[in-house]
Design a protein around this motif. Sequence first.
Motif, mmCIF file in Angstrom:
data_model
loop_
_atom_site.group_PDB
_atom_site.id
_atom_site.type_symbol
_atom_site.label_atom_id
_atom_site.label_comp_id
_atom_site.label_asym_id
_atom_site.label_seq_id
_atom_site.Cartn_x
_atom_site.Cartn_y
_atom_site.Cartn_z
ATOM 1 N N ARG A 1 0.842 -1.205 0.000
ATOM 2 C CA ARG A 1 0.000 0.000 0.000
ATOM 3 C C ARG A 1 0.873 1.249 0.000
ATOM 4 N NH1 ARG A 1 -5.143 -0.465 1.097
ATOM 5 N NH2 ARG A 1 -4.756 -2.333 2.357
ATOM 6 N N ASP A 2 0.732 2.045 -1.076
ATOM 7 C CA ASP A 2 1.554 3.240 -1.241
ATOM 8 C C ASP A 2 0.943 4.071 -2.362
ATOM 9 O OD1 ASP A 2 3.966 4.729 -2.643
ATOM 10 O OD2 ASP A 2 4.661 4.232 -0.629
ATOM 11 N N VAL A 3 1.055 5.382 -2.257
ATOM 12 C CA VAL A 3 0.470 6.237 -3.296
ATOM 13 C C VAL A 3 1.201 6.083 -4.628
ATOM 14 C CG1 VAL A 3 -0.450 7.940 -1.711
ATOM 15 C CG2 VAL A 3 1.909 8.180 -2.527
ATOM 16 N N ARG A 4 2.363 5.463 -4.604
ATOM 17 C CA ARG A 4 3.092 5.220 -5.852
ATOM 18 C C ARG A 4 3.002 3.764 -6.301
ATOM 19 N NH1 ARG A 4 8.888 7.919 -6.071
ATOM 20 N NH2 ARG A 4 8.583 7.301 -8.251
ATOM 21 N N THR A 5 2.074 3.031 -5.700
ATOM 22 C CA THR A 5 1.724 1.695 -6.186
ATOM 23 C C THR A 5 0.447 1.821 -7.001
ATOM 24 O OG1 THR A 5 2.728 0.551 -4.297
ATOM 25 C CG2 THR A 5 1.061 -0.650 -5.552
ATOM 26 N N THR A 6 0.458 1.309 -8.212
ATOM 27 C CA THR A 6 -0.698 1.416 -9.101
ATOM 28 C C THR A 6 -1.444 0.092 -9.178
ATOM 29 O OG1 THR A 6 0.317 3.133 -10.467
ATOM 30 C CG2 THR A 6 -1.451 1.850 -11.478
ATOM 31 N N VAL A 7 -2.742 0.147 -8.903
ATOM 32 C CA VAL A 7 -3.614 -1.012 -9.071
ATOM 33 C C VAL A 7 -4.163 -0.986 -10.497
ATOM 34 C CG1 VAL A 7 -5.747 -2.149 -8.344
ATOM 35 C CG2 VAL A 7 -4.236 -1.103 -6.632
ATOM 36 N N VAL A 8 -3.859 -2.033 -11.251
ATOM 37 C CA VAL A 8 -4.392 -2.193 -12.603
ATOM 38 C C VAL A 8 -5.557 -3.170 -12.516
ATOM 39 C CG1 VAL A 8 -3.905 -2.924 -14.965
ATOM 40 C CG2 VAL A 8 -2.124 -1.791 -13.615
ATOM 41 N N SER A 9 -6.736 -2.750 -12.957
ATOM 42 C CA SER A 9 -7.928 -3.580 -12.779
ATOM 43 C C SER A 9 -8.924 -3.296 -13.890
ATOM 44 C CB SER A 9 -8.556 -3.312 -11.408
ATOM 45 O OG SER A 9 -8.953 -1.947 -11.307
ATOM 46 N N SER A 10 -10.151 -3.732 -13.672
ATOM 47 C CA SER A 10 -11.264 -3.494 -14.590
ATOM 48 C C SER A 10 -12.493 -3.175 -13.748
ATOM 49 C CB SER A 10 -11.528 -4.738 -15.439
ATOM 50 O OG SER A 10 -11.985 -5.800 -14.613
ATOM 51 N N PRO A 11 -13.546 -2.626 -14.341
ATOM 52 C CA PRO A 11 -14.750 -2.350 -13.551
ATOM 53 C C PRO A 11 -15.310 -3.590 -12.864
ATOM 54 C CG PRO A 11 -14.837 -1.151 -15.625
ATOM 55 C CD PRO A 11 -13.638 -2.054 -15.707
#
Length: 330
Positions: free
Chosen positions: A24-34
Amino acid sequence: MSTAPATDRVPPLYRSRSLLNQWRDVRTTVVSSPSALRVAHSAELDLTGFQHVAASNLVQARLRDTRRVVALGSGTTIDAAMFAAHSAGLPVLVIPTVLSTDAPFSTVTATRDHGTVVYHETGAADAVLLDDRVLLASDWHLHHNGLGDLLAIESAGHDWQRRHPGKQAGIAAAARALVDTATDEPEAWIHPSSPRLELLAELLATKVHLGLLAGHPGFEEGTEHYLAYFLEPYLVSPAWHGELLFACLLVSAHLQEWPVERYDCVSALAARLPQIRSPRSLVSADKMRELLPRFPDYCRRHSTDNTIACDQEPTQARIRAAVADWERGW
């Protein structure tokens, strides 16, 4: 965490959500879908404190200001996130929302290119979080697609043994054992179950591991996968990879002349999965009758190297039998 590809192992598997807190970090990006985000919300997975980007927007986003990536979703999303992270030299945590393919455990990612699939050596994810609450929040029948991907080793194994008789017999036996395990209690796959999810994850990870031990994809991918890629442009409507593989196994069984007992064990499982669409609803029987004679040429043009279709043209009798089963279904 190393960002170097590790193509000789499957990723470490975790089951505690505490792992997500470490990422968990503001520079960690979650790649997902709706759809993946809806599942995560339903399972009360806390995704606050991250950047977010849709898998469909990865090309435009380019993972700017990102140090690490979390891939949340099914096989397509995981492949997109893994490829982008590898290209940027970033570590990846995979959180599958459905076990529809072996993508969470794989060391390669797939992209479509000019009518076929191209694989990229990205290495394994740095970690995979198998969260039961997330996986059970998805429609249960979607996990059945993972069985289609797993059972592809039955067809791929026939291709490999036909083209390389007697070679890597131990791995071939282990691959058959995975099929036997998956098909041993067909009725057990009908209803949602944490033990079945654990088994499916273990089977898919072991499938990948066997491919790494073999040093080639011959026990994982053969006629059934190549036929699926060949048919994709002709689908009546979009299909999950696994349900298309279930359909293509019917054709492989005829082209490869499966022993009756091997056909029966796969058929007994497929027949108990009512949510897997019938082959004729994916591609009409008339269209299959037209396409099958062209399949060997497709395989040769794309240099597929583990299919009987490159060695012998299907006879009219086998085409008729395969199309008849395609129309009838499992």
